[in-house]
Write a protein that holds these residues in place. Sequence first.
Motif, PDB file in Angstrom:
ATOM      1  N   GLN A 146     -17.509  28.012 -22.130  1.00  0.00           N
ATOM      2  CA  GLN A 146     -18.457  28.461 -21.113  1.00  0.00           C
ATOM      3  C   GLN A 146     -17.862  28.327 -19.714  1.00  0.00           C
ATOM      4  N   THR A 147     -17.181  27.215 -19.478  1.00  0.00           N
ATOM      5  CA  THR A 147     -16.560  27.014 -18.170  1.00  0.00           C
ATOM      6  C   THR A 147     -15.522  28.082 -17.902  1.00  0.00           C
ATOM      7  N   MET A 148     -14.693  28.396 -18.907  1.00  0.00           N
ATOM      8  CA  MET A 148     -13.654  29.407 -18.739  1.00  0.00           C
ATOM      9  C   MET A 148     -14.257  30.775 -18.429  1.00  0.00           C
ATOM     10  N   LEU A 149     -15.364  31.126 -19.086  1.00  0.00           N
ATOM     11  CA  LEU A 149     -16.016  32.404 -18.825  1.00  0.00           C
ATOM     12  C   LEU A 149     -16.524  32.468 -17.388  1.00  0.00           C
ATOM     13  N   PHE A 150     -17.152  31.383 -16.923  1.00  0.00           N
ATOM     14  CA  PHE A 150     -17.674  31.361 -15.560  1.00  0.00           C
ATOM     15  C   PHE A 150     -16.540  31.387 -14.539  1.00  0.00           C
ATOM     16  N   VAL A 151     -15.428  30.720 -14.841  1.00  0.00           N
ATOM     17  CA  VAL A 151     -14.281  30.747 -13.933  1.00  0.00           C
ATOM     18  C   VAL A 151     -13.698  32.162 -13.877  1.00  0.00           C
ATOM     19  N   SER A 152     -13.640  32.846 -15.019  1.00  0.00           N
ATOM     20  CA  SER A 152     -13.148  34.227 -15.046  1.00  0.00           C
ATOM     21  C   SER A 152     -14.041  35.141 -14.218  1.00  0.00           C
ATOM     22  N   ILE A 153     -15.351  34.931 -14.344  1.00  0.00           N
ATOM     23  CA  ILE A 153     -16.292  35.734 -13.553  1.00  0.00           C
ATOM     24  C   ILE A 153     -16.111  35.459 -12.062  1.00  0.00           C
ATOM     25  N   SER A 154     -15.918  34.190 -11.706  1.00  0.00           N
ATOM     26  CA  SER A 154     -15.723  33.842 -10.296  1.00  0.00           C
ATOM     27  C   SER A 154     -14.454  34.471  -9.746  1.00  0.00           C
ATOM     28  N   LEU A 155     -13.382  34.475 -10.541  1.00  0.00           N
ATOM     29  CA  LEU A 155     -12.147  35.122 -10.102  1.00  0.00           C
ATOM     30  C   LEU A 155     -12.384  36.610  -9.875  1.00  0.00           C
ATOM     31  N   ALA A 156     -13.130  37.253 -10.766  1.00  0.00           N
ATOM     32  CA  ALA A 156     -13.433  38.679 -10.601  1.00  0.00           C
ATOM     33  C   ALA A 156     -14.235  38.914  -9.322  1.00  0.00           C
ATOM     34  N   LEU A 157     -15.193  38.046  -9.043  1.00  0.00           N
ATOM     35  CA  LEU A 157     -15.995  38.198  -7.825  1.00  0.00           C
ATOM     36  C   LEU A 157     -15.141  38.003  -6.574  1.00  0.00           C
ATOM     37  N   ILE A 158     -14.168  37.099  -6.637  1.00  0.00           N
ATOM     38  CA  ILE A 158     -13.267  36.908  -5.501  1.00  0.00           C
ATOM     39  C   ILE A 158     -12.454  38.185  -5.260  1.00  0.00           C
ATOM     40  N   LEU A 159     -11.904  38.750  -6.324  1.00  0.00           N
ATOM     41  CA  LEU A 159     -11.091  39.950  -6.170  1.00  0.00           C
ATOM     42  C   LEU A 159     -11.913  41.146  -5.702  1.00  0.00           C
ATOM     43  N   LEU A 160     -13.154  41.252  -6.195  1.00  0.00           N
ATOM     44  CA  LEU A 160     -13.972  42.418  -5.882  1.00  0.00           C
ATOM     45  C   LEU A 160     -14.652  42.328  -4.530  1.00  0.00           C
ATOM     46  N   PHE A 161     -15.210  41.159  -4.214  1.00  0.00           N
ATOM     47  CA  PHE A 161     -16.029  41.055  -3.004  1.00  0.00           C
ATOM     48  C   PHE A 161     -15.286  40.419  -1.829  1.00  0.00           C
ATOM     49  N   VAL A 162     -14.400  39.486  -2.089  1.00  0.00           N
ATOM     50  CA  VAL A 162     -13.641  38.874  -0.996  1.00  0.00           C
ATOM     51  C   VAL A 162     -12.492  39.782  -0.577  1.00  0.00           C
ATOM     52  N   ILE A 163     -11.819  40.393  -1.539  1.00  0.00           N
ATOM     53  CA  ILE A 163     -10.623  41.177  -1.225  1.00  0.00           C
ATOM     54  C   ILE A 163     -10.927  42.674  -1.216  1.00  0.00           C
ATOM     55  N   TYR A 164     -11.346  43.226  -2.332  1.00  0.00           N
ATOM     56  CA  TYR A 164     -11.524  44.680  -2.432  1.00  0.00           C
ATOM     57  C   TYR A 164     -12.541  45.208  -1.421  1.00  0.00           C
ATOM     58  N   TYR A 165     -13.751  44.686  -1.455  1.00  0.00           N
ATOM     59  CA  TYR A 165     -14.802  45.236  -0.593  1.00  0.00           C
ATOM     60  C   TYR A 165     -14.521  44.963   0.885  1.00  0.00           C
ATOM     61  N   ASN A 166     -14.052  43.766   1.206  1.00  0.00           N
ATOM     62  CA  ASN A 166     -13.797  43.442   2.605  1.00  0.00           C
ATOM     63  C   ASN A 166     -12.651  44.269   3.180  1.00  0.00           C
ATOM     64  N   VAL A 167     -11.580  44.460   2.414  1.00  0.00           N
ATOM     65  CA  VAL A 167     -10.471  45.290   2.888  1.00  0.00           C
ATOM     66  C   VAL A 167     -10.917  46.744   3.028  1.00  0.00           C
ATOM     67  N   LEU A 168     -11.705  47.224   2.077  1.00  0.00           N
ATOM     68  CA  LEU A 168     -12.230  48.593   2.163  1.00  0.00           C
ATOM     69  C   LEU A 168     -13.058  48.776   3.429  1.00  0.00           C
ATOM     70  N   SER A 169     -14.003  47.875   3.682  1.00  0.00           N
ATOM     71  CA  SER A 169     -14.858  47.980   4.865  1.00  0.00           C
ATOM     72  C   SER A 169     -14.052  47.889   6.149  1.00  0.00           C
ATOM     73  N   ALA A 170     -13.100  46.955   6.186  1.00  0.00           N
ATOM     74  CA  ALA A 170     -12.292  46.781   7.396  1.00  0.00           C
ATOM     75  C   ALA A 170     -11.429  48.011   7.661  1.00  0.00           C
ATOM     76  N   ALA A 171     -10.798  48.562   6.622  1.00  0.00           N
ATOM     77  CA  ALA A 171      -9.925  49.720   6.805  1.00  0.00           C
ATOM     78  C   ALA A 171     -10.709  50.933   7.294  1.00  0.00           C
ATOM     79  N   VAL A 172     -11.892  51.154   6.727  1.00  0.00           N
ATOM     80  CA  VAL A 172     -12.704  52.304   7.144  1.00  0.00           C
ATOM     81  C   VAL A 172     -13.190  52.116   8.580  1.00  0.00           C
ATOM     82  N   ALA A 173     -13.636  50.910   8.916  1.00  0.00           N
ATOM     83  CA  ALA A 173     -14.108  50.652  10.271  1.00  0.00           C
ATOM     84  C   ALA A 173     -12.995  50.830  11.297  1.00  0.00           C
TER      85      ALA A 173
END
Length: 274
Positions: free
Chosen positions: A67-94
């Motif tokens: 269970q811990t490993m699954l939650f850690v995997s989900i957290s890593l995905a959220l970091i890549l998607l929302f911390v990196i992907y979405y923020n870089v996308l928004s910054a580049a467009v702005a």
Amino acid sequence: MSTPSFAGVELDRKPVSSTARMSSLVGGETRLLRRNKLMLFNAFVMPILPFLLLIPMRLNDKLDQEQTMLFVSISLALILLFVIYYNVLSAAVARRDELVLKRLRTGEASDKEILTCLALPSMAIGVILFVAMTLVAWLVLGQAPPINPVLLAVSVLGGSLLFVLLALVTTTFTKSSEAAQITSLPIVLVSMLGVGFASVDWMPEWAQLATRFTPMSPVSELFRLGWGGEMYDGTVVGFIDSFVGSWQPLAILVGWIVLAAGCALTYFRWEPRG
């Protein structure tokens, strides 16, 4: 090249080093990031939400390593998607719509320096959050230490590079930073299918196989292989065999990076459409 002069007096102009240029650009981008409340929320709140769900389970001794490993995997995905992907996308467009990117290209900074500095603050936050998340899972939640830190680092750094490139590709059909909330959804939804091995059991076999080729799947496979030695089929291997078993997800990850880099170099726009 002649030295610039004014009223007959020569002016000394020392060339600015690449390090100084990039330091200045990263500093400016970091200040802009701090002022954006939505991007800060994506950076610091979204990735820790799964861990908040683990606290009551840990207190009641109902938390196992799977269970811990699954939650850690989900957290890593959220970091890549929302911390990196979405923020870089928004910054580049702005920056593109404000003609900042166009003006920067008229200076000494190269295209690679401009885009690298645009992404570095978000990538740095993502790596820091991942390290903190790893320490919490290991020291607080009782997860066993990683068996192969090399594969763990490859998954995080390779995944960060991939989602920066995907963000640059997404800017080609994103008209404004507000529209990024819509145009980012396909990448987010498809990527979440490849987060955990157990998350696609409800799919037919052919669809489960297809999820292995989504952007997040090779990152998640390398992450789980590096931490617990868990192969895609559930087999647990040791340190040496984890390198042997990493060739397939690594090949898929490299393929995605090459494809995204090619699309970014071909279609990325430095100014709004006329």
